[in-house]
Structures are given as C-alpha cells and as structure tokens.
Design a protein around this motif. Structure first.
Motif, PDB file in Angstrom:
ATOM      1  N   THR A 115       0.934  -1.250  -0.031  1.00 51.54           N
ATOM      2  CA  THR A 115      -0.078  -0.048   0.079  1.00 51.54           C
ATOM      3  C   THR A 115       1.039   1.067  -0.058  1.00 51.54           C
ATOM      4  O   THR A 115       1.923   1.272   0.811  1.00 51.54           O
ATOM      5  CB  THR A 115      -0.814  -0.022   1.195  1.00 51.54           C
ATOM      6  N   GLY A 116       0.582   2.229  -1.073  1.00 46.65           N
ATOM      7  CA  GLY A 116       1.089   3.403  -1.073  1.00 46.65           C
ATOM      8  C   GLY A 116       0.405   4.565  -0.115  1.00 46.65           C
ATOM      9  O   GLY A 116      -0.978   4.269  -0.301  1.00 46.65           O
ATOM     10  N   ILE A 117       1.040   5.402   0.341  1.00 52.48           N
ATOM     11  CA  ILE A 117       0.261   6.463   1.171  1.00 52.48           C
ATOM     12  C   ILE A 117       0.847   7.804   0.717  1.00 52.48           C
ATOM     13  O   ILE A 117       2.147   8.061   0.625  1.00 52.48           O
ATOM     14  CB  ILE A 117       0.458   6.589   2.581  1.00 52.48           C
ATOM     15  N   ALA A 118       0.112   8.686   0.653  1.00 50.14           N
ATOM     16  CA  ALA A 118       0.609  10.205   0.337  1.00 50.14           C
ATOM     17  C   ALA A 118      -0.151  11.335   1.188  1.00 50.14           C
ATOM     18  O   ALA A 118      -1.304  11.030   1.360  1.00 50.14           O
ATOM     19  CB  ALA A 118       0.113  10.636  -1.405  1.00 50.14           C
ATOM     20  N   TYR A 119       0.742  12.341   1.664  1.00 52.33           N
ATOM     21  CA  TYR A 119       0.214  13.057   2.661  1.00 52.33           C
ATOM     22  C   TYR A 119       0.547  14.500   1.877  1.00 52.33           C
ATOM     23  O   TYR A 119       1.632  14.938   1.541  1.00 52.33           O
ATOM     24  CB  TYR A 119       1.106  13.217   4.011  1.00 52.33           C
ATOM     25  N   TYR A 120      -0.772  15.139   1.801  1.00 51.40           N
ATOM     26  CA  TYR A 120      -0.895  16.652   1.163  1.00 51.40           C
ATOM     27  C   TYR A 120      -1.053  17.574   2.364  1.00 51.40           C
ATOM     28  O   TYR A 120      -1.976  17.404   3.228  1.00 51.40           O
ATOM     29  CB  TYR A 120      -1.850  16.582   0.147  1.00 51.40           C
ATOM     30  N   TYR A 121      -0.049  18.345   2.576  1.00 52.98           N
ATOM     31  CA  TYR A 121      -0.209  19.482   3.769  1.00 52.98           C
ATOM     32  C   TYR A 121      -0.305  20.685   3.164  1.00 52.98           C
ATOM     33  O   TYR A 121       0.122  21.339   2.096  1.00 52.98           O
ATOM     34  CB  TYR A 121       1.220  19.485   4.303  1.00 52.98           C
ATOM     35  N   ASP A 122      -1.352  21.485   3.932  1.00 52.69           N
ATOM     36  CA  ASP A 122      -1.800  22.804   3.433  1.00 52.69           C
ATOM     37  C   ASP A 122      -1.617  23.509   4.860  1.00 52.69           C
ATOM     38  O   ASP A 122      -2.721  23.492   5.674  1.00 52.69           O
ATOM     39  CB  ASP A 122      -2.997  23.165   2.688  1.00 52.69           C
ATOM     40  N   LEU A 123      -0.714  24.426   5.502  1.00 54.72           N
ATOM     41  CA  LEU A 123      -0.499  24.877   6.596  1.00 54.72           C
ATOM     42  C   LEU A 123      -0.420  26.433   6.340  1.00 54.72           C
ATOM     43  O   LEU A 123       0.496  26.988   5.553  1.00 54.72           O
ATOM     44  CB  LEU A 123       0.767  24.536   7.350  1.00 54.72           C
ATOM     45  N   THR A 166       3.678  17.848  -0.509  1.00 54.49           N
ATOM     46  CA  THR A 166       3.144  16.328  -0.694  1.00 54.49           C
ATOM     47  C   THR A 166       4.336  15.624  -0.191  1.00 54.49           C
ATOM     48  O   THR A 166       5.456  15.868  -0.932  1.00 54.49           O
ATOM     49  CB  THR A 166       2.481  15.982  -2.177  1.00 54.49           C
ATOM     50  N   ILE A 167       3.874  14.507   0.653  1.00 56.15           N
ATOM     51  CA  ILE A 167       5.158  13.703   0.919  1.00 56.15           C
ATOM     52  C   ILE A 167       4.470  12.073   0.508  1.00 56.15           C
ATOM     53  O   ILE A 167       3.385  11.966   0.754  1.00 56.15           O
ATOM     54  CB  ILE A 167       5.625  13.642   2.188  1.00 56.15           C
ATOM     55  N   THR A 168       5.137  11.254  -0.082  1.00 59.40           N
ATOM     56  CA  THR A 168       4.787   9.863  -0.355  1.00 59.40           C
ATOM     57  C   THR A 168       5.702   8.694   0.399  1.00 59.40           C
ATOM     58  O   THR A 168       6.786   8.924   0.467  1.00 59.40           O
ATOM     59  CB  THR A 168       4.696   9.584  -1.931  1.00 59.40           C
ATOM     60  N   ASP A 169       4.759   7.857   0.687  1.00 58.36           N
ATOM     61  CA  ASP A 169       5.548   6.641   1.392  1.00 58.36           C
ATOM     62  C   ASP A 169       4.880   5.298   0.756  1.00 58.36           C
ATOM     63  O   ASP A 169       3.799   5.240   0.014  1.00 58.36           O
ATOM     64  CB  ASP A 169       5.145   6.795   2.880  1.00 58.36           C
ATOM     65  N   ASN A 170       5.618   4.306   1.168  1.00 58.18           N
ATOM     66  CA  ASN A 170       5.137   2.743   0.926  1.00 58.18           C
ATOM     67  C   ASN A 170       5.121   2.177   2.175  1.00 58.18           C
ATOM     68  O   ASN A 170       6.359   2.418   3.070  1.00 58.18           O
ATOM     69  CB  ASN A 170       5.998   2.156  -0.175  1.00 58.18           C
ATOM     70  N   PHE A 171       4.318   1.420   2.730  1.00 57.13           N
ATOM     71  CA  PHE A 171       4.057   0.818   3.820  1.00 57.13           C
ATOM     72  C   PHE A 171       5.330  -0.208   4.073  1.00 57.13           C
ATOM     73  O   PHE A 171       5.757  -0.142   5.255  1.00 57.13           O
ATOM     74  CB  PHE A 171       2.771   0.046   4.084  1.00 57.13           C
TER      75      PHE A 171
END
Length: 337
Positions: A115-123, A166-171
């Motif tokens: 599973t891939g995961i992407a985190y999009y931040y708007d601060l 945006t940061i992306t990861d893989n479990f």
C-alpha cells in the motif's frame, strides 16, 4: 497638551507590546514550537507505528487463528514470535517479510506492504494586530455651550503565510527501510486538542478501515467521474482540517479634567487587539499497488463470497498521490448547494 502627549506615549508602548509577538511569515513554530518538517516526520512515524500495530495485531490474534482460513497455525506462530521479538528489540521488525507467512495471512500482509500513502499538507498561519486610538476633545465657550470633537484612527495589520507540500511513502518501505531511531522522540503518543497537527492525527483508524474494506467490501479506485463505477485497485482518501484561533485585547483609557476655555482632551483610549489563526489541512491518500491487488481475487474467495476488485492503475506511491489529487479536484469543482 502635555497629558495628551503622555497618552500618545502609552499607545506607542501598547503598539510595541503587540508588535513584539508578531511574525512576518506566520509558521507553526511560532505557536506550537514545532516546524513543518517535524510535523511531517511525526505523521510518518505515526503511520509506521500504525502499520506495525496492524501487522502484529493481525498475525498474533487468537481470534483470527480460530478461523484457520483467516490465519493458519503456522502464520499464527510466526506472528507471536514477531510480537515477542519486537517487544524485545523494536528494530527486529525490519527483518520481517510477508513471504514468511502462508495462506490468507500472506495476502493480508502483502496488502499492507504493497500500500502506498501520500500526505498533502496545507499549513496556513494568519496574524492580526490592530491599534485603534480614539480621543474626545471639548472647548467650553463664553456662553453656556460646549464644542465637542471626536477623533479616531487605526493602525491595523495582517500577515498570512501558507505552505503546501506532498510527501509519499510505501508501507513496506516504512517498516523495512526506516529505522526505529528515525522515529525516536518524533512519535506523537497522544492527541493535541489545542494544536491538533502537533499530536496524533488518527492514521491507525484509516489504515484499519482501508484494509478491511479492500479485503471484504469491494473497495474501488477513486473515480474522476463519480457518475460511473470503475473497478480498480482500492484507494481511500481522508481529509482533516484543524483550526486554532488565539486572541486578546486591551483598552487603556485616560480621562482628563477639563480646565480653561481652550480645546482640550476629555478622554483618550487606545484599544489594542492581537489574534493568531492557524488553519492546517492534511489530506491522506491510500492506494494498493496493482500487483498486490491481483492477489486478492484468488485469496479472498474462501473468506468472503462475492466478486473481487480487478487490477488497474499505477504503482503504489504514484497511485496514492493521484488519489489525493483527484480528491482535491472533486472538492474544488463540487457544486455548492
């Protein structure tokens, strides 16, 4: 007029006090004393910890083992050994590979690791600092009348700063290629209700629901066109928004005793207000790699009756990022009712 000058001096002191706490470019460090990079690191570590908990929780569960189709005895033994090893040495989890278990357990663990995961931040940070002085002047006249004059002014300022990334990861990579020391002192253990982005944000619940729905609920790929059903690798997006507002003010006032016939001040006030508003949006997308999605068809049948998802789409990290992008596009073009 000397007393009026003293009042002006008081306003200057108040303004300096307000300006002293200002930031030209408001960032998270100003309030929570945590940088954007550390926030991203905390969320990554929370995700890694949630994946490890889900993995061990499944493989070492006696309830799962009672249903041999869900967790066979061999995989259950591996899970308990993994649980003990992780308890003794957290770094040992990096050596685990889904191929070490068998049956449906291998499908579940491959689903997690694929599973891939992407985190999009708007601060966004917004600071407001206002000084709005007022003065009332009078002048007695030789006749029984009074001339009055009200004066007011304002010195209002706002500064806003917005960061998005945006940061992306893989479990699988998070567990196997990220050392325990990376998350040392960077894992938020509890929620922060005053400044939520600085604490736990609830990734574990999202991972649990994604896994269950991928296996048993025919979870499909996120569709650009919501009017059609498109079978594909499962994806899920969660959007969190946290808003924290802090503010306060003071109104120093000077009252004068009128003397003589000249124009003079009766009272002078210097309302001073300051506020800080932080709006943080975190959009998290999960996406199952299409290669792992193919495994679900063969393994899920004995566990759950019904058709399965079919494989399509890209790789895990790219798919997660695209899921987030599509979600944000749907939000932008969603009609207002």
């Amino acid at each position: 007029m000397r007393t009026f000058a003293k009042g002006s001096h008081l306003a200057l002191v108040s303004a300096v006090f307000v300006l002293g706490g200002c930031a030209i470019a408001p960032v998270t460090d100003d309030v929570a004393h945590i940088s954007a990079s550390n926030i991203a690191r905390q969320v990554r570590c929370e995700t890694r910890h949630a994946v490890i908990e889900a993995l061990i929780g499944y493989l070492a569960s006696p309830d799962n083992n009672r249903n041999k189709k869900k967790l066979d005895d061999y995989s259950f033994a591996i899970g308990n050994a993994l649980k003990q090893a992780y308890r003794d040495d957290p770094e040992s989890i990096r050596a685990f590979d889904p191929s070490q278990v068998t049956g449906f357990a291998r499908t579940v663990t491959k689903l997690l690791y694929g599973t891939g995961i992407a985190y999009y931040y708007d601060l966004t940070g917004l600071e407001t600092n206002n000084v709005d002085p007022t003065a009332n002047l009078i002048r007695p006249t030789p006749i029984t009348s009074l001339v009055t004059l009200g004066l007011s002014g304002n010195f209002d300022r706002q500064r806003q700063n917005e960061w998005s990334f945006t940061i992306t990861d893989n479990f699988g990579n998070l567990v196997q290629k990220t050392s325990e020391s990376y998350c040392e002192n960077h894992l938020a253990r509890t929620e922060d209700y005053a400044y939520p982005i600085a604490g736990k944000v609830g990734i574990a619940k999202l991972i649990k629901e994604f896994t269950l729905m991928s296996l048993f609920e025919n979870l499909d790929e996120l569709n650009k066109d919501v009017t059609t059903v498109k079978k594909g690798p499962p994806s899920m997006v969660q959007q969190l928004q946290f808003t924290t507002t802090i503010g306060g003010g003071a109104t120093p006032t000077i009252v004068f005793a009128p003397t003589g016939p000249n124009l003079q001040a009766t009272n002078v006030s210097f309302p001073v207000t300051a506020s800080r508003k932080d709006t943080h949006q975190l959009t998290v997308g999960l996406y199952l790699d299409k290669g792992e999605a193919k495994l679900l068809d063969a393994a899920r049948g004995p566990i759950y009756e019904g058709s399965l998802i079919t494989a399509s789409g890209g790789r895990a990290e790219l798919g997660a990022a695209m899921a987030v992008q599509q979600f944000l596009a749907l939000k932008i073009f969603k009609p207002a009712i």
